[in-house]
Every structure is written in structure tokens, then in C-alpha cells.
Enzyme design. Structure first.
Site, PDB file in Angstrom:
ATOM      1  N   LYS A 196      10.339  -8.401  -1.480  1.00  0.00           N
ATOM      2  CA  LYS A 196      10.102  -7.262  -0.587  1.00  0.00           C
ATOM      3  C   LYS A 196      11.122  -7.330   0.544  1.00  0.00           C
ATOM      4  O   LYS A 196      11.186  -8.313   1.273  1.00  0.00           O
ATOM      5  CB  LYS A 196       8.681  -7.326  -0.039  1.00  0.00           C
ATOM      6  CG  LYS A 196       8.380  -6.220   0.960  1.00  0.00           C
ATOM      7  CD  LYS A 196       6.931  -6.233   1.412  1.00  0.00           C
ATOM      8  CE  LYS A 196       6.699  -5.161   2.445  1.00  0.00           C
ATOM      9  NZ  LYS A 196       5.313  -5.173   2.942  1.00  0.00           N
ATOM     10  N   LYS A 249      10.510  -4.325  -4.188  1.00  0.00           N
ATOM     11  CA  LYS A 249      10.223  -3.218  -3.279  1.00  0.00           C
ATOM     12  C   LYS A 249      11.252  -3.172  -2.163  1.00  0.00           C
ATOM     13  O   LYS A 249      11.529  -4.217  -1.584  1.00  0.00           O
ATOM     14  CB  LYS A 249       8.828  -3.446  -2.695  1.00  0.00           C
ATOM     15  CG  LYS A 249       8.421  -2.425  -1.685  1.00  0.00           C
ATOM     16  CD  LYS A 249       7.121  -2.807  -1.078  1.00  0.00           C
ATOM     17  CE  LYS A 249       6.863  -1.847   0.061  1.00  0.00           C
ATOM     18  NZ  LYS A 249       5.775  -2.267   0.881  1.00  0.00           N
TER      19      LYS A 249
END
Ligand code: PBG
Length: 333
Positions: A196, A249
Site C-alpha cells: 500500500k 493499492k
């Protein structure tokens, strides 16, 4: 080897039937996860201004939305909670009657077959908006871990099917796995937001979830955008701690990372088509500058082509409708 004029790559593109026959990637409604924001309170349904079509619902207003999602055969939702009270330690994240815990019960009682994934993080619950406990103006990894495992356990107790830690603390998957196993939730999978990035594409989400950090930024825990090899180390760490599904992400600016992770690991792979990616498409389509259906289906196909098995997207409901009528390419010859 044939060469032009014997070799003509256009031969297989002449009709939609030929194109469909050789199509390498297909997005299916079964690949999609729909993120939802649940807010403490009653009778609330508020549209998020930077995310047209996406709402915050209080638990009592969820049924209509859940019925729609389940009716479209979307297999899973991802829940984010917006509590009434925030404090230094995000203590309302793990309350048995917290907003996410309530929402899980509402959804499971209505649509037991709809998978409920919960985002496990403290940023919506802390007064300072960071994803962990703050000690001397820094996010304290090890003091945060017990709160994350408590939160994940409270979600499992409320009936969550999958827990998804998004905080980026080192060691969180390990402590969550231990807490679940010690309490007879050894069957509950962990979907870890493994790679992330500290991305500017989360802007609209922070409006939606009221989770903007009140000082500093998230760069001391989320990944530095220029790094791709480091993503493989993050994924390796989470798999070694017991992650069942891993996530990259955001998705669009990180398709190369999705591809690298796909090549290096056999674990199911999810990608998060985040709020800023959604907002850009919506804004351009509202101006009449892009065709929404074609752009969304092309985007989701690209994320899948890069290697994702599962796509978390705010476009899920629209995409599910379009996929029922189109195969991704409805244009004639
Ligand atoms: C919580 C969390 C965030 C997102 C998912 N979980 C925000 C952040 O890290 O600041 C972003 C999702 C989106 O932008 O759609 N930590």
C-alpha cells in the site's frame, strides 16, 4: 515465420466474434468487491461530494443498498466505519457495538451469502487521523499491534467473513492471525493490504471517511511510490505472517507492481481501484469528455490483465450492470 503480406494481425480483429474468440482477459462480476462507508447514527444517507454515486449510510439505511449489491450478484463488500467519537487510541474501532460491527450484523442477517470484508485500521477512529498510536509525534508500530488484533477479532465476532488490515504496521498480519486462531476463528482469512503506497489518490476517501491526518502524512508507514522491488518484500513478509490474499493499492498507477507481484507469488491477488481513480473518471464523464462505460470496463480489464484476481472498486455496481449486457466490447466490426 510468416511475414507481411502473409502475416496480417488484423485478420483476427475483423469481427466481434473473432475478437471474442481470442480475447485473453475477461472481467466477471464475480471478481468485484464493492467498498461501502457506514456512519454511526440513524437515518443517514449522505453522498460524498468528490465521489458521485457513493454514499455514507448509517446501519439502518444499509438494507436497500445491500439488496441492490446482492441482486447484482456482486460477491463481496468491503466496510469502512465512521464512528461518532474519536480519541487518541481509536478505541471505538474494537467496540462490540461499534458502527462496523453493527453494519456486519445488518448485512449478514439480510444477505448471508454476501461476503463481508472489513477494513482493519485505526485512522477513522483516532483524533489525530493516523493509522496507529502516536508516541512523540511518531506512529508507534508495536503499541498499535494489539489494537489492530482486537479490532480484527471484534469484526470476526460480529460475523465478518474476511478481515483486511490496511494500516501498514510491520507484524500486523502475525498478531491478527494469532488473535483469530486463539479465539476459534482459524477459518477466517486475512486479506492484507500488503503493498500500500502513500498515494495522493486517496484524497476523496479521506473526505468520505473523515480520516485525514491532522499533522504530517502517512509516509513513515505507507510505501514510497517510486519503489517496486520493496513491494515484493512487503508481500513476502505478509505471506510469511499468514496472509491468505494480498493486495496492491492503488491499482492504476501501480499496474507494474501488480504484474511483478503476480509473477513472483501464487497467492490470490487483489488490487484496489481507489477513490481518486474513481473521482477522475466521474469528473471527466460529467464533463462529457469520456464515455463512462467504456472507460470503466477498459480500466477494470487492464487491472485484471496486469494480474489481479480480485478488484475492489467503487464502480462495482455500474460495472455489474454493464457486464450483464456487454462482454466488454459491444462495438460492431
Ligand atoms: C485506511 C484506508 C485508506 C484507504 C483504504 N483504507 C486511506 C488511507 O490510507 O489514507 C483508501 C481507499 C481509497 O482511496 O479508495 N487506512
Amino acid at each position: 515465420m510468416a511475414k507481411y503480406p502473409q502475416l496480417r494481425l488484423r485478420r483476427l480483429r475483423r469481427t466481434e466474434a473473432l475478437r471474442a474468440l481470442i480475447r485473453e482477459t475477461r472481467v466477471d462480476v464475480g471478481d468485484l468487491v464493492y467498498p461501502m462507508f457506514v456512519i454511526e447514527g440513524k437515518g443517514i444517507k449522505q453522498e460524498i461530494s468528490s465521489m458521485p454515486g457513493i454514499f455514507r449510510h448509517s446501519p439502518d439505511r444499509l438494507p436497500a443498498e445491500v439488496e441492490e449489491v446482492a441482486g447484482l450478484k456482486i460477491p463481496a463488500v468491503l466496510l469502512f466505519g465512521i464512528p461518532q467519537d474519536k480519541d487518541e487510541t481509536g478505541s471505538s474501532a474494537c467496540k462490540p457495538d461499534g458502527v462496523v460491527q453493527k453494519a456486519i450484523r445488518v448485512i449478514k442477517s439480510m444477505a448471508p451469502e454476501l461476503l463481508v470484508i472489513t477494513d482493519v485500521c485505526l485512522c477513522e477512529y483516532t483524533s489525530h487521523g493516523h493509522c496507529g498510536i502516536v508516541t512523540n509525534a511518531a506512529v508507534d508500530n508495536d503499541r498499535t499491534l494489539p489494537l489492530l488484533s482486537k479490532t480484527a477479532l471484534s469484526h470476526a465476532e460480529a460475523g465478518a467473513d474476511i478481515v483486511a488490515p490496511s494500516d501498514m504496521m510491520d507484524g500486523r498480519v502475525k498478531v491478527i492471525r494469532e488473535a483469530l486462531d486463539e479465539n476459534s476463528y482459524e477459518h477466517i482469512p486475512i486479506l492484507s493490504y500488503a503493498a500500500k503506497y502513500a498515494s495522493a489518490f486517496y484524497g476523496p476517501f479521506r473526505e468520505a471517511a473523515e480520516s485525514t491526518p491532522q499533522f504530517g502524512d502517512r509516509r513513515s508507514y505507507q510505501m514510497d511510490p517510486p519503489n517496486a522491488r520493496e513491494a515484493l518484500r512487503e508481500v513476502e513478509q505478509d505471506i510469511s505472517e499468514g496472509a491468505d490474499i494480498i493486495m496492491v493499492k492503488p491499482a492504476l498507477a501501480y499496474l507494474d507492481v501488480i504484474g511483478k507481484v503476480r509473477d513472483a507469488f501464487n497467492c490470490p491477488l487483489a488490487a484496489y481501484n481507489v477513490s481518486g481513480e474513481y473521482a477522475m473518471v466521474k469528473a471527466a464523464c460529467r464533463q462529457g469528455w469520456l464515455d463512462e462505460q467504456q472507460v470503466v470496463l477498459e480500466t477494470l480489464t487492464a487491472i485484471k490483465r496486469a494480474g489481479a484476481d480480485i478488484i475492489l472498486t467503487y464502480h462495482a455496481k455500474d460495472a455489474a450492470r454493464w457486464l450483464q449486457t456487454a462482454s466488454g466490447d459491444t462495438r460492431e466490426t
